[in-house]
Design a protein around this motif. Structure first.
Motif, PDB file in Angstrom:
ATOM      1  N   GLN A  29     -61.532  70.284 -63.763  1.00  0.00           N
ATOM      2  CA  GLN A  29     -62.451  71.149 -64.338  1.00  0.00           C
ATOM      3  C   GLN A  29     -62.233  72.917 -64.162  1.00  0.00           C
ATOM      4  O   GLN A  29     -62.836  73.290 -63.324  1.00  0.00           O
ATOM      5  N   THR A  30     -61.339  72.974 -64.858  1.00  0.00           N
ATOM      6  CA  THR A  30     -60.586  74.451 -64.411  1.00  0.00           C
ATOM      7  C   THR A  30     -61.527  75.404 -64.478  1.00  0.00           C
ATOM      8  O   THR A  30     -61.612  76.513 -63.841  1.00  0.00           O
ATOM      9  N   THR A  31     -62.410  75.592 -65.580  1.00  0.00           N
ATOM     10  CA  THR A  31     -63.307  76.806 -65.769  1.00  0.00           C
ATOM     11  C   THR A  31     -64.191  76.474 -64.793  1.00  0.00           C
ATOM     12  O   THR A  31     -64.737  77.881 -64.301  1.00  0.00           O
ATOM     13  N   LEU A  32     -64.756  75.662 -64.104  1.00  0.00           N
ATOM     14  CA  LEU A  32     -65.702  75.343 -63.450  1.00  0.00           C
ATOM     15  C   LEU A  32     -64.966  75.765 -61.765  1.00  0.00           C
ATOM     16  O   LEU A  32     -65.798  76.014 -60.977  1.00  0.00           O
ATOM     17  N   THR A  33     -63.743  76.079 -61.589  1.00  0.00           N
ATOM     18  CA  THR A  33     -63.151  76.579 -60.582  1.00  0.00           C
ATOM     19  C   THR A  33     -62.805  77.800 -60.611  1.00  0.00           C
ATOM     20  O   THR A  33     -62.485  78.664 -59.503  1.00  0.00           O
ATOM     21  N   MET A  34     -63.379  78.564 -61.568  1.00  0.00           N
ATOM     22  CA  MET A  34     -63.558  80.006 -61.661  1.00  0.00           C
ATOM     23  C   MET A  34     -64.716  80.846 -61.172  1.00  0.00           C
ATOM     24  O   MET A  34     -65.723  80.048 -61.240  1.00  0.00           O
ATOM     25  N   THR A  35     -64.502  82.021 -60.902  1.00  0.00           N
ATOM     26  CA  THR A  35     -65.578  82.712 -60.535  1.00  0.00           C
ATOM     27  C   THR A  35     -65.747  83.768 -61.509  1.00  0.00           C
ATOM     28  O   THR A  35     -64.694  84.434 -62.102  1.00  0.00           O
ATOM     29  N   HIS A  36     -67.026  83.960 -62.356  1.00  0.00           N
ATOM     30  CA  HIS A  36     -67.084  84.975 -63.312  1.00  0.00           C
ATOM     31  C   HIS A  36     -67.521  86.308 -63.124  1.00  0.00           C
ATOM     32  O   HIS A  36     -68.655  86.517 -62.276  1.00  0.00           O
ATOM     33  N   PHE A  37     -66.689  87.295 -63.370  1.00  0.00           N
ATOM     34  CA  PHE A  37     -66.878  88.807 -62.925  1.00  0.00           C
ATOM     35  C   PHE A  37     -67.552  89.500 -64.304  1.00  0.00           C
ATOM     36  O   PHE A  37     -66.740  89.167 -65.368  1.00  0.00           O
ATOM     37  N   THR A  38     -68.523  90.176 -64.225  1.00  0.00           N
ATOM     38  CA  THR A  38     -69.023  91.009 -65.583  1.00  0.00           C
ATOM     39  C   THR A  38     -69.274  92.275 -65.069  1.00  0.00           C
ATOM     40  O   THR A  38     -70.311  92.421 -64.405  1.00  0.00           O
TER      41      THR A  38
END
Length: 418
Positions: A170-179
């Motif tokens: 689940q590649t996207t879920l292993t990410m942290t989202h910065f905005t």
């Protein structure tokens, strides 16, 4: 594997590096650059570190093709030069040359690197070097567009990162989202069972004030390593995000250290609809009591043979509004005989008419992570309406009664019992 932006490499005809620096400064710089040195390099040169002398500074650079770190070390003035040194050997030699010396004396020892030789006033030893032209080019540092306070940035990261998934499929879920948007940096992560969202006050540069929001996805494991290596930084941090057709990078500038991370620019999950806009019932609980009751419930359930990863606790309110937290042992007959731990709680918003008799079941691991993300004496749980005696909608944890939280919100999906 990252395809880094190629930057002009120093000329292969450039002389080998020569510099003199304090042992303590060099040791600190090597600890920081360790973040970008592969633990098991595929080829020896991949475990190298670039040392480039520039007047009164020597820059130590390393990259594992995902993260690049540059640390500027004060040095005695001298001619420019550049070499690729074996990182692991250099670190060990730097530590070895002051063995047996008093700590204060070791820190002030002058270390000289010249023509592939490391020397102190007492010893000298050759160093392993690699061809400069064979070392991969490093991505350029992205100029900062905002500045944030170091302690607040790392503190909020530490709260958000545990919510990221560790499932490699689940590649996207292993990410942290910065905005980055105006004066706020928003950081969020999710593994579908929970969402952690934090806000960090950001001071934008003049050009940022009129620009649209910038966002990036950064591997959570990379940020976890940065927190481990650099989380004690107390000064300001400059943050810049840059993207083009083939590459995207985010840079963190902390004093004399620059960290550039390859990131993704694809869309993250749109999580706003999952956060409630209003609280049907807000319940404020004593955080320490809730933690202790959850730990007790976890221990009791595992003692009864429930696998640790499946342990849940059930919160239930009686007619007087008293809250008890009990382990769910999975057997209806035994469950009826389980008595939970009372937890001090107050309904701070809403009438709570639907609360008595209703149950809220949560995984103990997820619940403990949610509670440990706060440091306040109390935590407020924002509940939706119960359905058939159970709270099934995601529960929002905040530090205050306001549903908007105070810079941090934690959303947790309940376990539905059948």
């Amino acid at each position: 594997m990252v395809n880094p932006v190629r930057t002009p490499s120093p000329s292969t005809a450039e002389r080998p590096v020569r510099f003199r620096a304090r042992h303590q400064d060099l040791t600190t710089a090597l600890k920081l650059t360790a973040l970008a040195v592969p633990a098991r390099p595929a080829v020896p040169i991949a475990g190298g570190i670039v040392a480039q002398a520039q007047g009164r500074v020597v820059k130590l650079r390393a990259s594992d093709q995902e993260v690049a770190v540059t640390v500027s070390v004060p040095a005695e003035p001298g001619p420019s030069g550049c070499s690729v040194l074996d990182y692991d050997e250099l670190k060990k030699v730097v530590a070895a040359v002051v063995k047996g010396e008093p700590k204060a004396a070791a820190a002030e020892t002058v270390v000289t690197v010249e023509d592939g030789q490391l020397s102190t006033p007492h010893v000298s030893v050759p160093l392993t070097t690699y061809p400069l032209e064979e070392y991969a080019s490093l991505p350029p540092t992205v100029p900062p567009t905002v500045t944030v306070a170091g302690p607040e940035f790392f503190g909020q990261l530490a709260r958000v990162l545990p919510a990221a998934s560790t499932d490699p499929t689940q590649t996207t879920l292993t990410m942290t989202h910065f905005t980055l948007s105006g004066g706020v940096l928003e950081v969020e992560a999710t593994d579908r069972r929970r969402v952690a969202r934090a806000e960090v006050a950001a001071q934008p540069r003049q050009t940022m004030a009129t620009e649209p929001p910038r966002s990036a996805l950064i591997p959570a494991r990379v940020l976890t390593a940065i927190v481990k290596h650099m989380g004690k930084h107390t000064g300001p941090i400059g943050i810049g995000i840059r993207a083009d057709d083939s590459n995207a990078f985010i840079s963190l500038t902390m004093g004399t250290t620059e960290v550039t991370i390859h990131c993704e620019m694809r869309d993250f999950l749109f999580l706003n609809p999952y956060f409630p806009r209003e609280s049907h019932t807000a319940l404020t609980v004593n955080r320490t009591a809730m933690v202790n009751a959850t730990k007790k419930g976890h221990a009791l359930a595992t003692a009864k043979g429930v696998a640790a990863e499946y342990v849940t606790v059930t919160a239930q309110w009686n007619a007087d509004g008293e809250l008890t937290l009990a382990p769910y042992v999975g057997d209806d007959e035994e469950q009826a005989r389980v008595r939970g731990v009372k937890v001090p709680a107050d309904i701070t918003h809403g009438r709570g008419a639907h609360v008595p008799g209703a149950t809220l079941t949560l995984g103990t691991g997820y619940l403990l992570d949610a509670l440990s993300a706060f440091s306040s004496d109390t935590v407020t749980l924002h509940l939706g309406e119960s359905e058939n005696g159970q709270f099934r909608r995601p529960v929002l944890f905040t530090e205050c009664d306001a549903i908007s939280g105070e810079g941090y919100r934690h959303l947790l999906v309940p376990v539905e019992l059948h």
